[in-house]
Write a protein that holds these residues in place. Structure first.
Motif, PDB file in Angstrom:
ATOM      1  N   LEU A   1       3.840   5.938  -7.447  1.00 57.33           N
ATOM      2  CA  LEU A   1       3.686   5.109  -6.253  1.00 57.33           C
ATOM      3  C   LEU A   1       4.294   3.751  -6.544  1.00 57.33           C
ATOM      4  N   GLY A   2       5.364   3.440  -5.847  1.00 52.39           N
ATOM      5  CA  GLY A   2       6.055   2.171  -6.062  1.00 52.39           C
ATOM      6  C   GLY A   2       5.564   1.117  -5.093  1.00 52.39           C
ATOM      7  N   TYR A   3       5.089   0.010  -5.624  1.00 53.11           N
ATOM      8  CA  TYR A   3       4.583  -1.084  -4.799  1.00 53.11           C
ATOM      9  C   TYR A   3       5.615  -2.200  -4.746  1.00 53.11           C
ATOM     10  N   ILE A   4       5.596  -2.923  -3.644  1.00 55.79           N
ATOM     11  CA  ILE A   4       6.568  -3.987  -3.456  1.00 55.79           C
ATOM     12  C   ILE A   4       5.885  -5.163  -2.773  1.00 55.79           C
ATOM     13  N   GLU A   5       6.294  -6.320  -3.158  1.00 54.89           N
ATOM     14  CA  GLU A   5       5.849  -7.525  -2.474  1.00 54.89           C
ATOM     15  C   GLU A   5       6.884  -7.800  -1.386  1.00 54.89           C
ATOM     16  N   GLU A   6       6.520  -7.572  -0.142  1.00 58.41           N
ATOM     17  CA  GLU A   6       7.495  -7.651   0.946  1.00 58.41           C
ATOM     18  C   GLU A   6       8.164  -9.017   1.033  1.00 58.41           C
TER      19      GLU A   6
ATOM     20  N   ARG B   1      -0.844  -8.667  -1.532  1.00 59.32           N
ATOM     21  CA  ARG B   1       0.571  -8.972  -1.273  1.00 59.32           C
ATOM     22  C   ARG B   1       1.450  -7.772  -1.571  1.00 59.32           C
ATOM     23  N   GLU B   2       1.057  -6.966  -2.546  1.00 61.55           N
ATOM     24  CA  GLU B   2       1.860  -5.805  -2.919  1.00 61.55           C
ATOM     25  C   GLU B   2       1.395  -4.604  -2.112  1.00 61.55           C
ATOM     26  N   ILE B   3       2.325  -3.985  -1.413  1.00 57.41           N
ATOM     27  CA  ILE B   3       2.013  -2.826  -0.583  1.00 57.41           C
ATOM     28  C   ILE B   3       2.822  -1.631  -1.078  1.00 57.41           C
ATOM     29  N   LEU B   4       2.381  -0.460  -0.726  1.00 60.24           N
ATOM     30  CA  LEU B   4       3.078   0.753  -1.119  1.00 60.24           C
ATOM     31  C   LEU B   4       4.443   0.785  -0.453  1.00 60.24           C
ATOM     32  N   GLY B   5       5.488   0.882  -1.262  1.00 57.19           N
ATOM     33  CA  GLY B   5       6.850   0.870  -0.743  1.00 57.19           C
ATOM     34  C   GLY B   5       7.498   2.235  -0.726  1.00 57.19           C
ATOM     35  N   GLY B   6       6.992   3.152  -1.562  1.00 52.60           N
ATOM     36  CA  GLY B   6       7.566   4.485  -1.599  1.00 52.60           C
ATOM     37  C   GLY B   6       6.924   5.329  -2.673  1.00 52.60           C
ATOM     38  N   ILE B   7       7.266   6.607  -2.664  1.00 53.47           N
ATOM     39  CA  ILE B   7       6.763   7.528  -3.672  1.00 53.47           C
ATOM     40  C   ILE B   7       7.928   8.256  -4.310  1.00 53.47           C
ATOM     41  N   LEU B   8       7.750   8.627  -5.548  1.00 51.27           N
ATOM     42  CA  LEU B   8       8.745   9.408  -6.266  1.00 51.27           C
ATOM     43  C   LEU B   8       7.995  10.540  -6.938  1.00 51.27           C
TER      44      LEU B   8
ATOM     45  N   PRO C   1       4.947  -3.151  -9.148  1.00 50.54           N
ATOM     46  CA  PRO C   1       4.459  -2.131 -10.092  1.00 50.54           C
ATOM     47  C   PRO C   1       4.612  -0.713  -9.569  1.00 50.54           C
ATOM     48  N   PHE C   2       4.617   0.229 -10.490  1.00 47.98           N
ATOM     49  CA  PHE C   2       4.552   1.646 -10.184  1.00 47.98           C
ATOM     50  C   PHE C   2       3.229   2.167 -10.711  1.00 47.98           C
ATOM     51  N   GLU C   3       2.498   2.863  -9.877  1.00 43.97           N
ATOM     52  CA  GLU C   3       1.294   3.578 -10.307  1.00 43.97           C
ATOM     53  C   GLU C   3       1.718   5.018 -10.525  1.00 43.97           C
TER      54      GLU C   3
END
Length: 135
Positions: A6-11, A75-82, A106-108
């Protein structure tokens, strides 16, 4: 083993990049995804649209309540999944540590729930067979 990354991103960080910087980062991410493909590790993935376009459902007083935005107040939201294939968690961490997307947040990394996913796959097959028999 399958892992969900789970890739998180600060928009705000993404929004502050120039178009050229965004394109370069995406190219770097796609190039690394191709490396994962060549190694047989990349199983799929999905990028997510901005959290500004999200809604969250929850049951409130016995009915479904719909609110704008993601559930988490962060601030960091889920940006995508791999979806990743790796020997074990350490191998998954090693592979994802080199992913350029880590620069944006971060990636979870979690192991897939193989037993439950197997049950889901069985139900999908049964549903498809039932649908074919009705046609």
């Amino acid at each position: 083993m399958k892992f969900i990354c789970l890739g998180y991103i600060e928009e705000a960080k993404w929004d502050n990049l120039s178009d050229e910087e965004r394109q370069r980062l995406m190219k770097d991410c796609f190039d690394y995804d191709d490396e994962l493909r060549r190694g047989g590790h990349f199983l799929g993935g999905e990028a997510l649209d901005s959290a500004r376009h999200a809604v969250t459902l929850r049951v409130k007083d016995g009915s479904v309540d719909v609110t704008d935005g993601p559930y988490a107040e962060t601030r960091e939201i889920l940006g995508g999944i791999l979806l990743l294939e790796a020997r074990d968690l350490n191998h998954a961490v090693s592979l994802m540590s080199n992913h350029p997307g880590v620069k944006m947040g971060p990636f979870e990394i979690r192991p897939a729930a193989e037993e439950i996913n197997s049950q889901i796959a069985d139900r999908d097959k049964a549903f498809a067979n039932e649908k074919r028999s009705q046609e």
